[in-house]
Design a protein around this motif. Sequence first.
Motif, PDB file in Angstrom:
ATOM      1  N   LEU A 168     103.214  47.190  64.551  1.00  0.00           N
ATOM      2  CA  LEU A 168     103.413  48.263  65.605  1.00  0.00           C
ATOM      3  C   LEU A 168     105.036  48.692  65.244  1.00  0.00           C
ATOM      4  CD1 LEU A 168     103.163  50.106  67.950  1.00  0.00           C
ATOM      5  CD2 LEU A 168     103.461  48.639  69.337  1.00  0.00           C
ATOM      6  N   ALA A 169     105.787  47.437  64.938  1.00  0.00           N
ATOM      7  CA  ALA A 169     107.156  47.771  64.623  1.00  0.00           C
ATOM      8  C   ALA A 169     107.488  48.419  63.224  1.00  0.00           C
ATOM      9  CB  ALA A 169     107.943  46.396  64.748  1.00  0.00           C
ATOM     10  N   ARG A 170     106.581  48.065  62.547  1.00  0.00           N
ATOM     11  CA  ARG A 170     106.722  49.009  61.206  1.00  0.00           C
ATOM     12  C   ARG A 170     106.656  50.229  61.291  1.00  0.00           C
ATOM     13  NH1 ARG A 170     109.014  47.154  56.753  1.00  0.00           N
ATOM     14  NH2 ARG A 170     107.407  45.533  56.345  1.00  0.00           N
ATOM     15  N   SER A 171     105.756  50.608  62.280  1.00  0.00           N
ATOM     16  CA  SER A 171     105.269  52.185  62.734  1.00  0.00           C
ATOM     17  C   SER A 171     106.380  52.844  63.255  1.00  0.00           C
ATOM     18  CB  SER A 171     103.972  52.353  63.341  1.00  0.00           C
ATOM     19  OG  SER A 171     104.225  51.924  64.646  1.00  0.00           O
ATOM     20  N   LEU A 172     107.233  51.986  63.820  1.00  0.00           N
ATOM     21  CA  LEU A 172     108.380  52.769  64.764  1.00  0.00           C
ATOM     22  C   LEU A 172     109.691  52.515  63.857  1.00  0.00           C
ATOM     23  CD1 LEU A 172     107.627  51.643  68.239  1.00  0.00           C
ATOM     24  CD2 LEU A 172     107.506  53.861  67.303  1.00  0.00           C
ATOM     25  N   LYS A 173     109.516  51.892  62.605  1.00  0.00           N
ATOM     26  CA  LYS A 173     110.853  51.749  61.622  1.00  0.00           C
ATOM     27  C   LYS A 173     111.575  50.659  62.295  1.00  0.00           C
ATOM     28  CE  LYS A 173     110.443  56.252  59.276  1.00  0.00           C
ATOM     29  NZ  LYS A 173     109.120  55.803  59.081  1.00  0.00           N
ATOM     30  N   ASP A 174     111.257  49.732  63.022  1.00  0.00           N
ATOM     31  CA  ASP A 174     112.345  48.447  63.893  1.00  0.00           C
ATOM     32  C   ASP A 174     112.096  47.457  62.853  1.00  0.00           C
ATOM     33  OD1 ASP A 174     113.084  46.640  65.206  1.00  0.00           O
ATOM     34  OD2 ASP A 174     112.225  47.336  66.951  1.00  0.00           O
ATOM     35  N   GLU A 175     112.902  47.495  61.847  1.00  0.00           N
ATOM     36  CA  GLU A 175     112.885  46.459  60.797  1.00  0.00           C
ATOM     37  C   GLU A 175     113.236  45.062  61.452  1.00  0.00           C
ATOM     38  OE1 GLU A 175     111.394  46.924  57.988  1.00  0.00           O
ATOM     39  OE2 GLU A 175     110.994  48.850  58.353  1.00  0.00           O
ATOM     40  N   ALA A 176     114.179  45.046  62.076  1.00  0.00           N
ATOM     41  CA  ALA A 176     114.596  43.750  62.767  1.00  0.00           C
ATOM     42  C   ALA A 176     113.421  42.846  63.503  1.00  0.00           C
ATOM     43  CB  ALA A 176     115.680  43.932  63.671  1.00  0.00           C
ATOM     44  N   THR A 177     112.549  43.800  64.068  1.00  0.00           N
ATOM     45  CA  THR A 177     111.494  42.944  64.777  1.00  0.00           C
ATOM     46  C   THR A 177     110.310  42.853  63.839  1.00  0.00           C
ATOM     47  OG1 THR A 177     111.791  44.296  66.916  1.00  0.00           O
ATOM     48  CG2 THR A 177     109.730  43.504  66.489  1.00  0.00           C
ATOM     49  N   VAL A 178     110.182  43.597  62.817  1.00  0.00           N
ATOM     50  CA  VAL A 178     109.357  43.294  61.652  1.00  0.00           C
ATOM     51  C   VAL A 178     109.654  42.107  60.909  1.00  0.00           C
ATOM     52  CG1 VAL A 178     108.558  44.001  59.316  1.00  0.00           C
ATOM     53  CG2 VAL A 178     108.744  45.731  61.072  1.00  0.00           C
ATOM     54  N   LYS A 179     111.078  41.892  60.560  1.00  0.00           N
ATOM     55  CA  LYS A 179     111.655  40.679  59.913  1.00  0.00           C
ATOM     56  C   LYS A 179     111.347  39.402  60.890  1.00  0.00           C
ATOM     57  CE  LYS A 179     115.680  38.927  57.685  1.00  0.00           C
ATOM     58  NZ  LYS A 179     117.107  39.006  57.475  1.00  0.00           N
ATOM     59  N   ALA A 180     111.335  39.447  62.181  1.00  0.00           N
ATOM     60  CA  ALA A 180     111.631  38.522  63.077  1.00  0.00           C
ATOM     61  C   ALA A 180     109.922  37.953  63.253  1.00  0.00           C
ATOM     62  CB  ALA A 180     111.942  38.758  64.462  1.00  0.00           C
ATOM     63  N   ALA A 181     109.085  38.896  63.131  1.00  0.00           N
ATOM     64  CA  ALA A 181     107.666  38.545  63.309  1.00  0.00           C
ATOM     65  C   ALA A 181     107.082  38.032  62.082  1.00  0.00           C
ATOM     66  CB  ALA A 181     106.806  39.888  63.995  1.00  0.00           C
ATOM     67  N   CYS A 182     107.328  38.666  60.854  1.00  0.00           N
ATOM     68  CA  CYS A 182     106.825  38.230  59.513  1.00  0.00           C
ATOM     69  C   CYS A 182     107.523  36.980  59.361  1.00  0.00           C
ATOM     70  CB  CYS A 182     107.361  39.223  58.571  1.00  0.00           C
ATOM     71  SG  CYS A 182     106.441  40.458  58.499  1.00  0.00           S
TER      72      CYS A 182
ATOM     73  N   ASN B 100     104.201  29.912  60.000  1.00  0.00           N
ATOM     74  CA  ASN B 100     103.147  29.520  60.207  1.00  0.00           C
ATOM     75  C   ASN B 100     102.041  29.199  59.053  1.00  0.00           C
ATOM     76  OD1 ASN B 100     103.692  29.698  62.919  1.00  0.00           O
ATOM     77  ND2 ASN B 100     102.962  31.952  63.195  1.00  0.00           N
ATOM     78  N   ASP B 101     101.912  30.193  57.978  1.00  0.00           N
ATOM     79  CA  ASP B 101     100.727  29.774  57.003  1.00  0.00           C
ATOM     80  C   ASP B 101     101.558  29.481  55.537  1.00  0.00           C
ATOM     81  OD1 ASP B 101     102.129  32.130  56.082  1.00  0.00           O
ATOM     82  OD2 ASP B 101     100.546  33.669  56.606  1.00  0.00           O
ATOM     83  N   GLY B 102     102.894  29.216  55.618  1.00  0.00           N
ATOM     84  CA  GLY B 102     103.462  29.074  54.191  1.00  0.00           C
ATOM     85  C   GLY B 102     103.529  30.068  53.500  1.00  0.00           C
ATOM     86  N   GLY B 103     102.827  31.380  53.373  1.00  0.00           N
ATOM     87  CA  GLY B 103     103.018  32.553  52.830  1.00  0.00           C
ATOM     88  C   GLY B 103     104.469  33.061  52.665  1.00  0.00           C
ATOM     89  N   GLY B 104     104.192  34.333  52.245  1.00  0.00           N
ATOM     90  CA  GLY B 104     105.564  35.167  51.916  1.00  0.00           C
ATOM     91  C   GLY B 104     105.525  36.342  53.236  1.00  0.00           C
ATOM     92  N   VAL B 105     106.445  37.308  53.084  1.00  0.00           N
ATOM     93  CA  VAL B 105     106.508  38.656  53.984  1.00  0.00           C
ATOM     94  C   VAL B 105     105.321  39.548  53.418  1.00  0.00           C
ATOM     95  CG1 VAL B 105     107.956  40.401  54.704  1.00  0.00           C
ATOM     96  CG2 VAL B 105     108.984  38.036  53.975  1.00  0.00           C
ATOM     97  N   ALA B 106     104.788  39.298  52.198  1.00  0.00           N
ATOM     98  CA  ALA B 106     103.742  40.282  51.885  1.00  0.00           C
ATOM     99  C   ALA B 106     102.640  40.100  52.936  1.00  0.00           C
ATOM    100  CB  ALA B 106     103.360  39.757  50.610  1.00  0.00           C
ATOM    101  N   THR B 107     102.430  39.118  53.647  1.00  0.00           N
ATOM    102  CA  THR B 107     101.292  38.842  54.591  1.00  0.00           C
ATOM    103  C   THR B 107     101.708  39.798  55.618  1.00  0.00           C
ATOM    104  OG1 THR B 107     102.303  36.983  55.791  1.00  0.00           O
ATOM    105  CG2 THR B 107     100.890  36.474  53.826  1.00  0.00           C
ATOM    106  N   CYS B 108     102.716  40.227  55.780  1.00  0.00           N
ATOM    107  CA  CYS B 108     102.676  41.238  56.910  1.00  0.00           C
ATOM    108  C   CYS B 108     102.676  42.747  56.542  1.00  0.00           C
ATOM    109  CB  CYS B 108     104.616  41.203  57.441  1.00  0.00           C
ATOM    110  SG  CYS B 108     104.563  39.713  58.393  1.00  0.00           S
ATOM    111  N   PRO B 109     102.490  43.478  57.773  1.00  0.00           N
ATOM    112  CA  PRO B 109     102.164  45.019  57.366  1.00  0.00           C
ATOM    113  C   PRO B 109     103.661  45.622  56.583  1.00  0.00           C
ATOM    114  CG  PRO B 109     102.320  44.742  59.615  1.00  0.00           C
ATOM    115  CD  PRO B 109     102.340  43.216  58.930  1.00  0.00           C
TER     116      PRO B 109
END
Length: 379
Positions: A350-364, A370-379
Amino acid sequence: MPLRLRALPLLALLAAAACDDTPKINPKDRAEGLYIKGNTEYLHGDFDQALASFNEMKQIVPNDPRLPAAVGEVYLSMGKFDEALAEFQTALVLDPKRSTTWSRIGFIQAQTGKTDEALASLRKAIGLYPNDFNALEQLGEIHFKRGEKDEAVSHFVLAALASPDRLKPDFVVRAAEILQQENRHAETLELLLKFAGQGVRAPEVLTALGDEQVRAGKMDDAAASYREAAGKAPKDPSLWELVGRIYASQGKQADALAAFRESLKVKDRAIVHVAIAQLYLAQQDRKAAEEELGKAFESVSGSDVRELLELSDLLVTFGRKADALKILANLASEPDNAKNAELQLRTAKLARSLKDEATVKAACGRVTGNDGGGVATCP
């Protein structure tokens, strides 16, 4: 001596006797009264007073065979296992064929990690009295802890069959929970239907039955089970909510609305107002839906994650994505929700759709942790 004068001492004696009207209680009756008093105090939770009464009784009738078991019950309720065990072992010497004493000893042994001894004692209790539901329950718990699920279920079922009506629901639900943990839902449904058919229709049994009927796709049966449960648990708003959701899924909007209203009578909850708003949206009544949205905000608890998630969904439906993101971002930032990957990804999307990159970064970032993966697992 004149007759009148001789009568005076006699009258004085009679008067004195009349004043001394205290009843004479023999020791046996006194001891029996103390036994009743001690048991009454025990049942009321007055354990120290009960022990005092039993101790006083012991001074009168030290060899009463009832005393050790009675004192053992008090110590057991106080969590004093060593003292309780000693009393029950004394009781066993006096009456080795009393199943309840074996059952209590088995329970104490189980609580203190002496599993093999507990099994032997509990089986002795069952051998003496097959309907000792306390022993059956404890055997069920021991088998469960050992991973012997079939044996555990079997003993809880036997406990349900042997126990008083008021206790049957607990044992039925316990057996059902074990089967559910094993994903044996067909057996769970069969078990619950069997006991419900035998009159065990407490709210918790009916609720568990409704859950299994939903899993089996028997929605009408599930709605009936939840409705009956709601009638027997008038302070639980979730049961009417479940009825409403089933009706809503079947397109029975009037029935669903009526069920949701019943839930609100029990407790005003945002999640139900959201459900009603969704009904109105399905009817193209946006104004009524907005009114329910307002009521949802008025009654939101702020601690129910499911409620807040559904509220955020409704806000998105109304085009209020920024408000929805505030809810999700706050939820996602709470320490208790840091490992909720689904919530974090939902927030990031939802943050990505609103271009809220700070929230995207925090959630990602939380997802990465949690899963040891990378930001690529985020939308």
